[in-house]
Design an enzyme around this catalytic site. Structure first.
Site, PDB file in Angstrom:
ATOM      1  CG  ASP A  17      -1.766   1.191   1.376  1.00 22.19           C
ATOM      2  OD1 ASP A  17      -2.496   1.509   0.416  1.00 22.19           O
ATOM      3  OD2 ASP A  17      -1.697   1.852   2.433  1.00 22.19           O
ATOM      4  CG  ASP A  19      -1.848   7.715   0.224  1.00 19.15           C
ATOM      5  OD1 ASP A  19      -1.061   8.653   0.097  1.00 19.15           O
ATOM      6  OD2 ASP A  19      -2.615   7.333  -0.686  1.00 19.15           O
ATOM      7  CG  ASP A 189      -2.083   2.320   6.291  1.00 22.48           C
ATOM      8  OD1 ASP A 189      -2.478   1.853   5.202  1.00 22.48           O
ATOM      9  OD2 ASP A 189      -2.454   3.424   6.724  1.00 22.48           O
TER      10      ASP A 189
END
Length: 233
Positions: A17, A19, A189
């Protein structure tokens, strides 16, 4: 106590991922949203509502969702208000121009990301970046932060018919990497990443520092929870 994650020997590829996982982009989002909302006629008191805390709880489900929720919050209206929904296309036009200009200028790569990605590549794992950010913005950000060379593929939220947490983007990304989901680790995240990975059949490793909508990431089941990507072995 230092954390670590030992990947199963069956792992042949990795999906990462962007961001909140590789780059702290909250500063970018906040500045671009402030410009966009100002273009949409928001007054200072309305602009002040869309602050860093609000953005940290809101990012992760794609630009349209972020714009809709930001407009609603600024105007004090429900997320599903018809007026808000009708204004999202215009807001997107303003947002696109500002983001292209400012992308990466108010963001920082998290410690251990570059070395961690290189470590995975040294082990022979092909890498793909999979994000809900539009592909053009993702490509631009990775280039500006010196991370693009790590990835065989970059897929954004507009690359497939659905976005995370739907499993389709992960399944398609595994196909592009040439490995089965069970042999491909997802590094993210948030619960978005974990839900998508579980549904696709990918094991998942979660970083502890990203954006998980205000909820403790340790409460989300994962193969491991780590403080830096270079803690993956």
């Amino acid at each position: 106590m230092k954390r670590s994650a030992v990947l199963p020997s069956s792992i042949r590829a990795a999906i990462v991922d962007l961001d909140g996982t590789m780059v702290d982009t909250l500063g970018d989002f906040l500045v671009v949203l402030q410009h966009t909302l100002s273009d949409m006629g928001c007054h200072p008191i309305e602009l002040a509502r869309v602050d860093r805390e609000f953005v940290s709880l809101t990012v992760g489900k794609g630009t349209e969702d972020l714009l809709r929720r930001s407009l609603a919050h600024a105007w004090g209206l429900p997320d599903d208000d018809a007026e808000v929904i009708a204004q999202v296309p215009l807001a997107w036009q303003h947002y696109q121009g500002h983001y292209t200009r400012l992308n990466g200028l108010h963001s920082e790569v998290y410690p251990g990301v570059d070395s961690g990605l290189q470590r995975l590549r040294d082990k022979g794992l092909p890498l793909a970046c999979l994000t809900n950010k539009p592909t053009a913005f993702a490509e631009q950000l990775l280039e500006r932060k010196g991370l693009r060379h790590h990835f065989a593929h970059v897929f954004g939220g507009d690359a497939f018919e659905k976005k995370k947490p739907d499993p389709l983007p992960l399944i398609r990304t595994c196909e592009a990497l040439g490995h089965a989901p069970g042999d491909t680790v997802m590094i993210g995240d948030s619960s978005n990443d974990a839900q998508a990975a579980a549904a696709a059949g990918c094991p998942v490793v979660l970083v502890t520092y990203g954006y998980n909508h205000g909820h403790p990431i340790e409460d989300v089941p994962a193969l491991a929870h780590i403080d830096r990507i270079d803690q993956i072995d």
